[in-house]
Design an enzyme around this catalytic site. Structure first.
Site, short mmCIF file in Angstrom:
data_model
loop_
_atom_site.label_atom_id
_atom_site.label_comp_id
_atom_site.label_asym_id
_atom_site.label_seq_id
_atom_site.Cartn_x
_atom_site.Cartn_y
_atom_site.Cartn_z
NE ARG A 166 32.53 25.33 48.50
CZ ARG A 166 32.22 26.54 48.04
NH1 ARG A 166 31.60 27.40 48.85
NH2 ARG A 166 32.52 26.89 46.81
CD GLU A 191 37.73 30.21 45.53
OE1 GLU A 191 36.55 29.92 45.78
OE2 GLU A 191 38.29 29.96 44.44
CB THR A 211 31.10 31.67 47.90
OG1 THR A 211 31.67 30.38 47.58
CG2 THR A 211 29.58 31.50 47.88
CE LYS A 213 33.72 29.04 40.56
NZ LYS A 213 33.45 29.48 41.95
N GLY A 220 34.27 19.32 40.51
CA GLY A 220 34.52 17.90 40.28
C GLY A 220 35.83 17.58 39.57
N GLY A 259 38.53 21.76 44.22
CA GLY A 259 37.76 21.76 45.45
C GLY A 259 38.01 20.54 46.31
CB SER A 260 35.66 17.99 47.63
OG SER A 260 35.20 17.46 46.40
#
Length: 221
Positions: A30, A53, A82, A142, A172, A192-193
């Site tokens: 992202r 992704e 998304t 998911k 997370g 993710g992050s």
């Protein structure tokens, strides 16, 4: 949607099974910029990732996806997250992308993805959503957001969902947080992050990717 199998569907299904067997971790990029795409994608592929992704709320996401799909080997499944609109599914198919990932379980989007020969991982948080997504053709689920779908909830859902179904907690997830979900029945994760955030260089993404791979491969991990 017709009942005729899309000509690309069988090949993507085969690659999907190979990828989930080798390393069922989805890199969620992202905020990725197109000029970063090849370097970051290469770092992930070298670390062993087979799912990449780019969420569509990233800058010029379709261009990043185009570059990733054109550069990475075919066994790396590339797609978008998304995804919210039917037209976006058609754009992904035109780019030769493989994967449609959604934060929700819109059955019209799932059916369109399958009609276009794409793999689809919709987001669900309840058994009702899960079974509706599977009936529409989802290839895996998911579990989102993972902060709401605890390991205990995963274990309860796993007991009623089809054996072998891929469940991917997303939200997370860190290397140290995977074990409890795996013990509950998760078959992989969306990352993710803790793996990628805007501004991280390819070398740092590669380092983080290797940490996740090591945690996945660790005994009892």
């Amino acid at each position: 949607m017709t009942d005729v199998l899309h000509p690309d569907a069988a090949l993507r299904a085969h690659r999907f099974q190979q990828a989930r067997r080798l390393l069922p971790l989805v890199a969620i990029l992202r905020g990725l910029q197109p000029e970063e795409a090849i370097g970051v994608g290469q770092a992930l592929a070298e670390a062993g990732f087979h799912f990449v992704e780019v969420p569509l709320n990233s800058p010029d996401a379709f261009e990043s996806i185009r570059r990733l799909r054109g550069h990475l080997p075919s066994e790396v499944l590339v797609g978008a997250g998304t995804v919210m609109q039917l037209a976006e599914v058609a754009q992904l198919a035109a780019l030769g992308a493989d994967l449609v990932v959604m934060p929700h379980a819109d059955v019209a989007l799932i059916r369109e993805a399958k009609a276009q020969g794409l793999l689809c991982l919709p987001g669900v948080a309840t058994p009702t959503e899960a079974f509706a997504a599977l009936a529409a053709g989802a290839d895996g689920l998911k579990l989102f957001p993972a902060e709401l779908v605890s390991p205990a909830a995963v274990k309860a859902m796993r007991a009623v969902l089809p054996p072998g179904l891929l469940l991917l907690p997303v939200g997370g997830i860190t290397p140290g947080g995977m074990a409890a979900y795996r013990q509950a029945g998760a078959g992989g994760f969306g990352l993710g992050s803790a793996l990628y955030a805007p501004g991280l260089g390819a070398d740092e993404v590669g380092r983080r990717a290797r940490e996740f791979v090591a945690a996945w491969q660790a005994p009892g991990g």
